[in-house]
Enzyme design. Structure first.
Site, short mmCIF file in Angstrom:
data_model
loop_
_atom_site.label_atom_id
_atom_site.label_comp_id
_atom_site.label_asym_id
_atom_site.label_seq_id
_atom_site.Cartn_x
_atom_site.Cartn_y
_atom_site.Cartn_z
N LEU A 12 0.86 -1.19 0.00
CA LEU A 12 0.00 0.00 0.00
C LEU A 12 0.89 1.23 0.00
CD1 LEU A 12 -2.54 -1.10 2.79
CD2 LEU A 12 -2.52 -1.71 0.36
N SER A 16 8.77 7.01 -2.21
CA SER A 16 10.16 6.61 -2.35
C SER A 16 10.44 5.29 -1.62
CB SER A 16 11.05 7.77 -1.86
OG SER A 16 11.99 7.36 -0.93
N ALA A 19 8.45 2.34 -3.52
CA ALA A 19 9.06 1.93 -4.79
C ALA A 19 10.32 1.10 -4.52
CB ALA A 19 9.40 3.16 -5.63
N LYS A 106 5.04 6.00 11.42
CA LYS A 106 5.28 6.35 12.83
C LYS A 106 4.10 7.10 13.45
CE LYS A 106 7.73 10.62 11.78
NZ LYS A 106 7.92 10.47 10.33
N GLU A 130 9.48 -1.88 12.41
CA GLU A 130 10.89 -1.51 12.64
C GLU A 130 11.24 -0.19 11.96
OE1 GLU A 130 13.91 -1.30 14.28
OE2 GLU A 130 13.73 -3.47 14.43
N ASP A 202 8.04 15.27 15.67
CA ASP A 202 8.45 14.00 15.07
C ASP A 202 9.18 13.14 16.10
OD1 ASP A 202 9.24 12.30 12.56
OD2 ASP A 202 11.13 12.74 13.56
N LYS A 206 8.36 9.29 18.03
CA LYS A 206 9.30 8.18 18.16
C LYS A 206 9.55 7.85 19.63
CE LYS A 206 11.08 9.22 13.62
NZ LYS A 206 11.89 10.20 12.87
N GLY A 308 15.41 8.01 4.28
CA GLY A 308 15.87 7.59 2.96
C GLY A 308 15.04 6.42 2.45
#
Lengths: 436, 436
Positions: A12, A16, A19, A106, A130, A202, A206, A308
């Site tokens: 789903l 980046s 893909a 997250k 993870e 952010d 976490k 990334g």
């Protein structure tokens, strides 16, 4: 490679990370099959707009807009859409259908991780995420599995690459806060809304996830004490360097005992001073690291890329292989339920040390007066120094390092310093972390 | 806590790690049971001499000298005796009896890991040995599970705490090699036979294990190229520091391609130069760290204690909980078999860069002559500097940094330099690692 059964994987989202994940599944198919004992078949990739993916070098027939249908009949669902809805509903449908779910979301896990873990556990499915914390770095699995026989006492994470990049530029290259922020923005390090990074939102998500895994306790994001880095100046960075410290934005999850003896969990995010020989001090640029303290294992650190496409996809694939092996082997997933449910304690109960920078009147008796204010609040000074720079005639700059004390007492002490007419200005208040 | 089934745990060995492991099992019993879904019963502790354990604060009735009998009927066997025999035979018996085995025995796994893994796989049992490399640091599980969907390309490990302590003292405190060694010895950092640490034998065993996990290929210890730190001088450490490097003893496992195009594995141990801003450079004192490079995940590092009773016991407990969960869930263990079997390539096929320090005749034409020797071997210089110190009249000290070249060519170049009558002495040859 014959004789392997097929496992249907539904993907789903195809940004980046999506893909890259699809590419790894397609390119490493044979090798993954031999590691898993089953073949992974990418059943489809759900996207909002199929035409928008025309230039993506993936088989176009995989794209579909019908996510719900794709989820039905999947053995494993990988959710990389981001956001709360429709991700949450689709994951719920997948789990209720008995599929394992891998996600890197997250925001979703921080808000609904407990609900989704419970749903997974009810049907014996596996929910893993993870990639949701520190992308490529294996941190949740080591916390949950490798340290399963130990007691984690504290987790200190550099979990936001953008703010680490900004602070590191200021520290190592002497950039002003504005310049460092502009460079980070130009390099694409900042989210569209930079306050999510810069103000620690952010990192707070976490911290929630780390606290829940380390202490088996649900910590709502709203319960995370949060300060960002927008107030950090080059002057503070340079004073820290001068004193042997570096300033890092930390997400902290800690097992603490309140003044009344109650044991609980503290989750907080703030910029803190770290000694320059602490392993976290050597985390440069946009890198992430999570420093873990456990009763038996002592100090551990996990370091790597915090963002990334390919890096995050690596963590997604690790979870995917683990889920696929479970399908082959049988048996329920590793339970992620939060069975401890320790109370969440307010930041005032934390024990920490402060470094306070003050401009004071340069006249007799001021030092004694300042010392008196510390003593009134039960705080003792570890060091008092006249700071490097002297601001203006008739004033002196002081740097006070305290011994460890309760945050509530330290905060009250700072308020009293601010209110004192000996004090012209409180120019910096920072906490020390990492067993300074 | 009723309703849990019991899992019988046999502990072999009761040194410092064994005693800590027993304590954790006994003290954390309730909590472990809730995490596992079964109760761990410590069935006994096999020791050579029961009377020698009279002062150990563990229930004396647990001690037995009959290890074979203890192994029979155990669900999980924890082997912490060390050495090859009788550990190997007892582990074989345990596996053949269907028990899972947890061990911290690096010498045994380095020598017989493949044989033991195959035996475990044949009966669907689990053999785990997280504690055998870098003690408390979760490294084998992340390599095997978290990176299961990625391709590991290189592993650089500081896996021997004693030698790291010695090199760190020389680097940070300016100790001579002799002084640093003496302090390490006084602190109990060195093994009874210090050559195991200092000459890299211990690190070579760990390189073997890391290579086998990272590349699914059996690498005999004898195939690990090995140089120790006994030749490292304070002069080299200081020259390295001056040039922005630090010297670390590294255990390296790397996927390389030989000059003839064959892809294979290199495993090697030697002291190498690392840039001071590399994460491995900030691994101080007796700490360990393993730096991993993978195609998708990029650079990761795992840091922590590489020795110690409690620290090692933490890793043993992690493996124990994982094995116990498998008993509860059913299904075979995660296969540890070495299915790739890449060829092991000699060190000459490695691509690396050298830093060479020379005393040369201080006369015209020498630099051109030295440059000629490099060129003859296909090596190009990245930097040539007259070194900080000048040894004697008529001679000059040179430091040559090369570009990356084949190790075989670099070694031949050094031999040619040694043989040249322009060169009075080759005082240091070190490799650069970590993408300098």
């Amino acid at each position: 490679m014959n004789g392997y059964r097929d496992l249907r994987v539904a993907l789903l989202g195809c940004g980046s990370v999506g893909a890259q994940t699809a590419r790894l599944i397609l390119e490493h198919g044979e090798e993954l099959a031999s590691r898993i004992g089953a073949r992974l078949t990418l059943a489809g990739i759900a996207v909002r707009d199929v035409t928008a993916k025309r230039d993506v070098d993936l088989p176009q027939e995989l794209f579909t807009t019908d996510a719900e249908r794709l989820v039905q009949g999947a053995d494993i669902v990988i959710e990389l859409m981001g956001g709360i809805e429709p991700a949450r509903t689709l994951i719920m449908q997948a789990l209720q259908g008995g599929a394992d779910v891998v996600t890197a979301n997250k925001a979703l896990i921080a808000a609904y991780g407990s609900e989704l873990s419970d749903a997974a556990e009810q049907v014996g499915a596996q929910l893993s995420y993870e990639a949701a914390v520190a992308a490529a770095i294996p941190i949740l699995r080591p916390l949950r599995e490798s340290l399963a026989g130990d007691h984690i006492t504290r987790v200190l994470g550099i979990v936001n690459g953008s703010t680490n990049y900004i602070l590191d530029r200021m520290d190592r290259f002497g950039d002003s806060a504005e310049d460092a922020m502009r460079v980070a923005s130009e390099l694409g390090y900042l989210e569209a809304d930079p306050t999510l990074d810069v103000e620690g939102y952010d990192a707070a998500q976490k911290a929630t996830i780390l606290a829940s895994i380390a202490f088996h306790t649900e910590v709502p994001v709203a319960a995370v004490y949060r300060e960002g880095i927008s107030g950090i100046t080059l002057t503070q960075i340079e004073a820290a360097k001068h004193a042997g410290f570096v300033i890092k934005l930390l997400a902290i999850a800690e097992r603490i005992t309140a003044a009344d003896g109650v044991a609980g969990v503290s989750a907080r995010v703030y910029p803190a001073l770290i000694r320059r020989d602490h392993p976290l001090a050597a985390v440069y640029g946009g890198k992430n690291a999570v420093f873990v303290e456990a009763e038996a294992a002592g100090e551990l650190m996990f370091y790597g890329a915090g963002a990334g496409g390919a890096e995050t996809a690596s963590a997604v694939l690790g979870d995917l292989v683990s889920a696929a092996r479970r399908h082959v082997v049988g048996g329920p997933g590793i339970p992620g339920s939060l069975h401890a449910e320790l109370p969440i304690l307010p930041v005032g109960e934390v024990n920490t040390a402060y470094q306070v920078m003050l401009d004071v009147r340069d006249q007799p008796g001021v030092l004694a007066g300042i010392a008196g204010i510390l003593a009134e609040h039960g705080v003792s000074a570890a060091s008092v120094e006249q700071s490097v720079a002297q601001d203006q005639a008739g004033s002196a700059a002081l740097v006070i390092g305290t011994h460890v004390a309760r945050e509530a007492d330290l905060a009250a002490m700072v308020a009293a310093l601010r209110a004192s007419d000996m004090v012209l200005d409180v120019t910096s208040v920072l906490r020390l972390e990492g067993n300074a």
